[in-house]
Design an enzyme around this catalytic site. Structure first.
Site, PDB file in Angstrom:
ATOM      1  N   HIS A  62       0.822  -1.209   0.000  1.00 30.23           N
ATOM      2  CA  HIS A  62       0.000   0.000   0.000  1.00 30.23           C
ATOM      3  C   HIS A  62       0.854   1.256   0.000  1.00 30.23           C
ATOM      4  O   HIS A  62       1.999   1.241   0.447  1.00 30.23           O
ATOM      5  CB  HIS A  62      -0.884   0.057   1.258  1.00 30.23           C
ATOM      6  CG  HIS A  62      -1.739  -1.144   1.449  1.00 30.23           C
ATOM      7  ND1 HIS A  62      -1.961  -1.683   2.685  1.00 30.23           N
ATOM      8  CD2 HIS A  62      -2.422  -1.913   0.575  1.00 30.23           C
ATOM      9  CE1 HIS A  62      -2.763  -2.738   2.573  1.00 30.23           C
ATOM     10  NE2 HIS A  62      -3.051  -2.898   1.299  1.00 30.23           N
ATOM     11  N   TYR A 132       2.377   1.172  13.811  1.00 31.80           N
ATOM     12  CA  TYR A 132       3.142   2.085  12.967  1.00 31.80           C
ATOM     13  C   TYR A 132       2.595   3.494  13.055  1.00 31.80           C
ATOM     14  O   TYR A 132       1.398   3.725  13.088  1.00 31.80           O
ATOM     15  CB  TYR A 132       3.231   1.582  11.522  1.00 31.80           C
ATOM     16  CG  TYR A 132       1.929   1.329  10.812  1.00 31.80           C
ATOM     17  CD1 TYR A 132       1.392   2.270   9.934  1.00 31.80           C
ATOM     18  CD2 TYR A 132       1.246   0.136  10.995  1.00 31.80           C
ATOM     19  CE1 TYR A 132       0.209   2.024   9.270  1.00 31.80           C
ATOM     20  CE2 TYR A 132       0.068  -0.119  10.335  1.00 31.80           C
ATOM     21  CZ  TYR A 132      -0.445   0.838   9.461  1.00 31.80           C
ATOM     22  OH  TYR A 132      -1.632   0.588   8.812  1.00 31.80           O
TER      23      TYR A 132
END
Length: 185
Positions: A62, A132
């Site tokens: 992505h 993240y």
């Protein structure tokens, strides 16, 4: 912090120092000043946490397209992953080049992913949690997805068992189609 540049310009492996004693350890998982001193200038605005129940769970590849590009600081909270990044920076001499690293909760290494990189991972253990940080909020209109198993990229994911993949990731475009979509006209 131990901060090491990787083979692709702008990407880094980072290992925060752990202060251990008989109870376990404590670490400063993020320090803006230490990263800035190493040339990492991301201003993180959001944390994302993914949990994967099964080993072999694929997430990616992505990215967020301009003007919503995201830099990421990826760390594994439990379990282990094979994490891959692909340089798709416009005009980059490394365009299309990828690398894979393993991140493990036990050793504490993190991966800094610059803006304009495809990013994805496969879990190498069950019950894996990945945290993240990103420096831009997610935008549905800016989301791009390239197939994790694209033969032109030929990423060695270090996983040969069955995979669990979302329908969105199965429908990701080929890298050749992605390259064509961003080629100057």
């Amino acid at each position: 912090m131990d901060i090491r540049p990787l083979e692709i310009d702008g990407a880094f492996m980072i290992r925060p120092r752990r202060n251990a004693d008989h109870r376990g350890w404590l670490m400063e998982s993020y320090n803006r000043a230490a990263l800035a001193e190493a040339g990492i200038m991301a201003d993180f605005v959001q944390d994302n946490l993914s949990w994967s129940e099964q080993a072999g769970t694929v997430r990616g590849l992505h990215l967020q397209a301009a003007p919503h590009q995201q830099a990421k600081l990826v760390q594994v909270m439990s379990g282990r992953i094979a994490d891959a990044i692909v340089d798709v920076r416009p005009g980059s001499p490394g365009f299309g080049r990828h690398l894979r690293v393993e991140l493990d909760a036990r050793d504490g290494w993190q991966l800094f992913v610059p803006r304009d990189f495809l990013h994805g991972f496969v879990t190498l253990e069950a019950d894996t949690r990945v945290l993240y940080k990103v420096d831009q909020p997610w935008s549905a209109q800016a989301e791009r997805s390239v197939r994790w198993d694209d033969p032109d990229l030929a990423i060695d994911w270090a996983w040969s068992g069955p995979v669990v993949v979302s329908s969105k990731d199965i429908a990701g475009q080929s890298f050749a189609d992605y390259r064509q979509s961003v080629a100057p006209r």
